[in-house]
Motif scaffolding. Structure first.
Motif, PDB file in Angstrom:
ATOM      1  N   ALA A  29       0.850  -1.198   0.000  1.00 43.62           N
ATOM      2  CA  ALA A  29       0.000   0.000   0.000  1.00 43.62           C
ATOM      3  C   ALA A  29       0.885   1.249   0.000  1.00 43.62           C
ATOM      4  O   ALA A  29       0.696   2.190   0.773  1.00 43.62           O
ATOM      5  N   GLN A  30       1.881   1.236  -0.889  1.00 49.18           N
ATOM      6  CA  GLN A  30       2.866   2.321  -0.964  1.00 49.18           C
ATOM      7  C   GLN A  30       3.225   2.565  -2.424  1.00 49.18           C
ATOM      8  O   GLN A  30       3.513   1.624  -3.168  1.00 49.18           O
ATOM      9  N   GLN A  31       3.241   3.819  -2.839  1.00 45.90           N
ATOM     10  CA  GLN A  31       3.497   4.147  -4.238  1.00 45.90           C
ATOM     11  C   GLN A  31       4.978   4.290  -4.578  1.00 45.90           C
ATOM     12  O   GLN A  31       5.389   4.011  -5.693  1.00 45.90           O
ATOM     13  N   ARG A  32       5.777   4.752  -3.626  1.00 41.86           N
ATOM     14  CA  ARG A  32       7.197   5.014  -3.919  1.00 41.86           C
ATOM     15  C   ARG A  32       7.983   3.701  -3.905  1.00 41.86           C
ATOM     16  O   ARG A  32       8.638   3.335  -2.936  1.00 41.86           O
ATOM     17  N   ALA A 206      16.520 -13.211  -1.013  1.00 37.64           N
ATOM     18  CA  ALA A 206      15.314 -12.628  -1.606  1.00 37.64           C
ATOM     19  C   ALA A 206      14.071 -13.456  -1.311  1.00 37.64           C
ATOM     20  O   ALA A 206      14.155 -14.629  -0.908  1.00 37.64           O
ATOM     21  N   PHE A 207      12.911 -12.848  -1.563  1.00 36.54           N
ATOM     22  CA  PHE A 207      11.621 -13.484  -1.293  1.00 36.54           C
ATOM     23  C   PHE A 207      10.714 -13.370  -2.515  1.00 36.54           C
ATOM     24  O   PHE A 207      10.740 -12.359  -3.224  1.00 36.54           O
ATOM     25  N   THR A 208       9.912 -14.403  -2.753  1.00 40.60           N
ATOM     26  CA  THR A 208       8.918 -14.344  -3.817  1.00 40.60           C
ATOM     27  C   THR A 208       7.804 -13.390  -3.408  1.00 40.60           C
ATOM     28  O   THR A 208       7.674 -13.029  -2.227  1.00 40.60           O
ATOM     29  N   LEU A 209       6.969 -13.011  -4.362  1.00 48.25           N
ATOM     30  CA  LEU A 209       5.847 -12.124  -4.046  1.00 48.25           C
ATOM     31  C   LEU A 209       4.879 -12.777  -3.063  1.00 48.25           C
ATOM     32  O   LEU A 209       4.333 -12.105  -2.175  1.00 48.25           O
ATOM     33  N   THR A 210       4.671 -14.072  -3.215  1.00 54.40           N
ATOM     34  CA  THR A 210       3.783 -14.787  -2.285  1.00 54.40           C
ATOM     35  C   THR A 210       4.342 -14.752  -0.868  1.00 54.40           C
ATOM     36  O   THR A 210       3.622 -14.480   0.106  1.00 54.40           O
ATOM     37  N   GLN A 211       5.656 -15.016  -0.752  1.00 52.41           N
ATOM     38  CA  GLN A 211       6.292 -14.964   0.572  1.00 52.41           C
ATOM     39  C   GLN A 211       6.232 -13.560   1.150  1.00 52.41           C
ATOM     40  O   GLN A 211       5.980 -13.373   2.345  1.00 52.41           O
ATOM     41  N   LEU A 212       6.445 -12.568   0.287  1.00 53.80           N
ATOM     42  CA  LEU A 212       6.431 -11.177   0.740  1.00 53.80           C
ATOM     43  C   LEU A 212       5.062 -10.798   1.296  1.00 53.80           C
ATOM     44  O   LEU A 212       4.966 -10.153   2.347  1.00 53.80           O
ATOM     45  N   VAL A 216       4.312  -9.469   5.108  1.00 56.48           N
ATOM     46  CA  VAL A 216       3.637  -8.208   5.440  1.00 56.48           C
ATOM     47  C   VAL A 216       2.431  -8.453   6.344  1.00 56.48           C
ATOM     48  O   VAL A 216       2.223  -7.746   7.328  1.00 56.48           O
ATOM     49  N   VAL A 217       1.660  -9.479   6.009  1.00 57.15           N
ATOM     50  CA  VAL A 217       0.497  -9.819   6.853  1.00 57.15           C
ATOM     51  C   VAL A 217       0.955 -10.156   8.278  1.00 57.15           C
ATOM     52  O   VAL A 217       0.297  -9.791   9.259  1.00 57.15           O
ATOM     53  N   GLY A 218       2.096 -10.814   8.396  1.00 53.18           N
ATOM     54  CA  GLY A 218       2.620 -11.184   9.709  1.00 53.18           C
ATOM     55  C   GLY A 218       3.328 -10.055  10.435  1.00 53.18           C
ATOM     56  O   GLY A 218       3.839 -10.244  11.548  1.00 53.18           O
ATOM     57  N   GLY A 219       3.407  -8.869   9.801  1.00 57.47           N
ATOM     58  CA  GLY A 219       4.030  -7.714  10.436  1.00 57.47           C
ATOM     59  C   GLY A 219       5.533  -7.803  10.565  1.00 57.47           C
ATOM     60  O   GLY A 219       6.116  -7.164  11.452  1.00 57.47           O
ATOM     61  N   ALA A 220       6.174  -8.585   9.664  1.00 57.20           N
ATOM     62  CA  ALA A 220       7.626  -8.806   9.794  1.00 57.20           C
ATOM     63  C   ALA A 220       8.425  -8.164   8.665  1.00 57.20           C
ATOM     64  O   ALA A 220       9.557  -8.571   8.401  1.00 57.20           O
TER      65      ALA A 220
END
Length: 306
Positions: A29-32, A206-212, A216-220
């Motif tokens: 939820a960030q544009q930059r 690095a992390f895949t988009l799914t992992q990312l 984020v959901v986990g607040g980490a």
């Protein structure tokens, strides 16, 4: 609240680099958000993304060397120089020896010249080359100088070669595969490619988009983000004292009395400017005054204090 730093993404096959940026913008939820060098949709692997204030550092990261592993398939050249293109002719005989291959590899190592592929984002008079290609129009393409620091044959099979290459930014690995095939007289194209490193960054981190999304959901997110202060830029650090901190934030030059010489690298050239606590304040340049030779720092990119 915006996040600042570098995020290392392991790009999946089929996605464009811009597509990855758009996905990350939605996840955060960030544009930059911006990338530091494109990967073809067919390629996988490391795609560093700059977030927030770090987008102002992307030009320094794009100049990093890149490392890849991939597969070159012999016998057929294609119009895109990879497996997604149309064959430029029938299957050709593969009859080179291992010694001939190693000589060809050696000839393509070091400073070389490449002609950008017609199916690429390189521009001619402001228009991407791929647009001309889609209209079956050929246009002049200026050769570019690149450096292949290392090209290693990892495994040679009947019709293909697994390889690792470390190259300067702007190198087309597709062109490297095509040129190797032409040197050997049998044609070749890039069958698979994975970027494993960009400068000091490694795909293992690095992390895949799914992992990312799960992170984020986990607040980490902060656990996987490379903060501004730890982004490897390849130049020295100047530490500003409390007077220098105020000078930097106002865009003023830092004199020798506004820095801590014992903790600073004062060789002429680009530098990071940090506070005594390690906060990245600016990117600047160390210069020397005429006559006295006393160093001073000219801020160039100043990061606002939050």
């Amino acid at each position: 609240m915006n996040t600042h730093g570098v995020l290392l993404v392991d790009k999946e096959e089929g996605l464009t680099s811009h597509g990855v940026v758009e996905e990350v913008r939605q996840i955060l939820a960030q544009q930059r958000v911006g990338h530091t060098g494109t990967l073809d949709p067919m390629a996988t692997g490391l795609l560093p993304l700059c977030l927030g204030k770090a987008t102002r550092l992307s030009r320094f990261l794009t100049s990093s060397d890149k490392t890849y592993r991939g597969i070159i398939r012999f016998g057929v050249a294609t119009d895109t120089h990879d497996r997604q293109g149309k064959p430029l002719g029938p299957q050709r005989e593969i009859c080179f020896t291992e010694a001939q291959l190693l000589r060809a590899v050696a000839a393509l190592t070091g400073p070389i010249t490449q002609v950008p592929p017609i199916f690429s984002a390189k521009k001619h008079r402001g228009v991407p080359l791929y647009r001309f290609a889609r209209r079956n129009q050929d246009v002049p393409r200026e050769p570019v100088r690149v450096t292949i620091h290392q090209l290693t044959v990892l495994e040679l099979r009947a019709e293909e070669m697994e390889f690792e290459v470390k190259s300067s930014p702007g190198t087309y690995i597709r062109v490297l595969a095509h040129d190797l095939g032409e040197t050997l007289g049998c044609g070749a194209h890039l069958h698979a490619l994975r970027r494993t490193a960009c400068g000091d960054f490694r795909v293992a981190e690095a992390f895949t988009l799914t992992q990312l999304a799960q992170i984020v959901v986990g607040g980490a997110l902060e656990d996987v983000l490379v903060p501004l202060e730890r982004i490897p830029l390849g130049f020295g650090t100047v530490v500003a004292n409390r007077h220098g901190l105020l000078a930097v934030r106002n865009g003023r030059v830092l004199g020798i009395r506004e820095i801590l010489p014992s903790r600073s690298s004062l060789a002429e050239g680009q530098c990071r400017v940090e506070s005594e606590t390690g906060e990245l304040l600016a990117i600047g340049r160390v210069l020397r005054r005429e006559g006295s030779g006393i160093p001073f720092v000219q801020p160039q990119i100043v990061f606002p204090h939050e």
